[in-house]
Write a protein that holds these residues in place. Structure first.
Motif, mmCIF file in Angstrom:
data_model
loop_
_atom_site.group_PDB
_atom_site.id
_atom_site.type_symbol
_atom_site.label_atom_id
_atom_site.label_comp_id
_atom_site.label_asym_id
_atom_site.label_seq_id
_atom_site.Cartn_x
_atom_site.Cartn_y
_atom_site.Cartn_z
ATOM 1 N N ILE A 83 0.838 -1.207 0.000
ATOM 2 C CA ILE A 83 0.000 0.000 0.000
ATOM 3 C C ILE A 83 0.872 1.255 0.000
ATOM 4 C CG2 ILE A 83 -1.724 1.311 1.291
ATOM 5 C CD1 ILE A 83 -2.786 -1.182 -0.141
ATOM 6 N N MET A 163 -6.987 -6.922 -1.711
ATOM 7 C CA MET A 163 -8.393 -6.550 -1.637
ATOM 8 C C MET A 163 -9.289 -7.774 -1.568
ATOM 9 S SD MET A 163 -8.433 -3.367 -1.350
ATOM 10 C CE MET A 163 -10.223 -3.319 -1.311
ATOM 11 N N PHE A 171 -12.391 -2.876 4.624
ATOM 12 C CA PHE A 171 -11.509 -1.952 3.927
ATOM 13 C C PHE A 171 -12.192 -1.250 2.754
ATOM 14 C CE2 PHE A 171 -8.355 -4.352 6.213
ATOM 15 C CZ PHE A 171 -7.353 -3.435 6.455
ATOM 16 N N LEU A 174 -13.122 2.472 2.740
ATOM 17 C CA LEU A 174 -11.980 3.397 2.662
ATOM 18 C C LEU A 174 -11.659 3.728 1.209
ATOM 19 C CD1 LEU A 174 -9.612 1.762 5.329
ATOM 20 C CD2 LEU A 174 -11.349 3.537 5.660
ATOM 21 N N TRP A 175 -11.695 2.694 0.356
ATOM 22 C CA TRP A 175 -11.421 2.912 -1.066
ATOM 23 C C TRP A 175 -12.590 3.645 -1.727
ATOM 24 C CZ3 TRP A 175 -6.567 2.109 -2.306
ATOM 25 C CH2 TRP A 175 -5.831 1.147 -1.615
ATOM 26 N N THR A 204 -4.609 6.145 5.286
ATOM 27 C CA THR A 204 -5.689 5.576 6.098
ATOM 28 C C THR A 204 -5.690 4.054 6.022
ATOM 29 O OG1 THR A 204 -7.023 7.547 5.671
ATOM 30 C CG2 THR A 204 -8.168 5.614 6.533
ATOM 31 N N VAL A 205 -5.506 3.503 4.824
ATOM 32 C CA VAL A 205 -5.482 2.050 4.677
ATOM 33 C C VAL A 205 -4.309 1.450 5.455
ATOM 34 C CG1 VAL A 205 -5.196 0.132 3.048
ATOM 35 C CG2 VAL A 205 -6.709 2.041 2.478
ATOM 36 N N LYS A 206 -3.150 2.084 5.383
ATOM 37 C CA LYS A 206 -1.993 1.588 6.135
ATOM 38 C C LYS A 206 -2.259 1.624 7.636
ATOM 39 C CE LYS A 206 1.130 4.294 4.331
ATOM 40 N NZ LYS A 206 2.468 4.933 4.170
ATOM 41 N N HIS A 208 -5.132 1.271 9.115
ATOM 42 C CA HIS A 208 -6.045 0.167 9.437
ATOM 43 C C HIS A 208 -5.318 -1.176 9.392
ATOM 44 C CE1 HIS A 208 -9.243 3.099 9.195
ATOM 45 N NE2 HIS A 208 -10.136 2.176 9.496
#
Length: 229
Positions: A83, A163, A171, A174-175, A204-206, A208
């Motif tokens: 990511i 994904m 997740f 978030l996308w 944000t993904v990192k 989480h």
């Protein structure tokens, strides 16, 4: 009339194995045996080995000297790294693409985002992943940097697999929100805001992904500890 050159046997094998790894048919850690794959795909050993070598380059298959080859495991650490690389490449691509994002290209991105949302509404993670990939590829290609696009294509399959493996882990919103808000800003002509919002997706993904233990292997949306009990 357009003419599409058919893939070589090695390319066809790589395409099939890539799809099986991304979708989770071939699970993280599963041993890769040339002869078994060749038999299953009705191919000789040579194109299968070519395909495996390509997937090693893409990081989907792990090759350890003097050991069997296997589908690369997905750990929190490796997922965060993927990511992180996506964020670096993606923001660089968007920055270069913005002057070239015509209303027609923005409309195509909107159509892919709508397709992603529709797929998620019926819990079709594969279709949502494909639409999300096309959304970003429109942008990356518009940037006109072939080297950057080649690097993006190397990492995108690992992102797709992540994904699919985390489809049940929350997740997707978030996308969805990140892509949607980025596109809305682009449509409004706010390039600085769009670039900032797009980069924030990956931060944000990192964050989480970093929650919980750092030594887990991601399997089917769950994290299994790699430490013995």
């Amino acid at each position: 009339m357009t003419f599409t050159v058919p893939p070589t046997r090695g390319e066809a094998a790589a395409r099939q194995l890539r799809a099986e790894i991304v979708s989770g048919v071939l699970r993280p850690g599963e041993v890769i045996k040339d002869a078994e794959i060749a038999s299953r795909l009705s191919l000789s050993i040579t194109p299968v080995r070519e395909a495996i070598a390509q997937l090693v380059t893409e990081g989907l298959i792990e090759a350890v000297p003097n050991r069997v080859r296997r589908v690369a495991p997905v750990t929190r650490e490796s997922a965060i790294e993927v990511i992180d690389v996506m964020g670096v490449l993606g923001t660089a691509a968007l920055e270069r693409a913005m002057p070239a994002l015509t209303p027609d290209l923005l409309a195509r991105m909107r159509a892919e985002l709508d397709a992603m949302d529709a797929a998620l509404a019926i819990e079709d993670s594969a279709a949502a992943t494909a639409a999300g990939t096309r959304f970003t590829l429109i942008m990356v290609h518009a940037g006109g940097n072939g080297e950057l696009e080649a690097l993006w294509n190397l990492v995108i399959a690992r992102a797709q697999r992540l994904m699919m493996l985390t489809a049940a882990s929350g997740f997707w919103p978030l996308w969805q929100s990140g892509y949607g808000e980025t596109l809305t800003l682009l449509e409004a002509g706010d390039r600085a805001g769009a670039l900032q919002r797009f980069g924030q997706i990956f931060v944000t993904v990192k964050e989480h992904l970093a929650e919980g233990t750092a030594d887990g292997v991601i399997l089917g949306g769950q994290v299994e500890s790699t430490n013995p009990a």
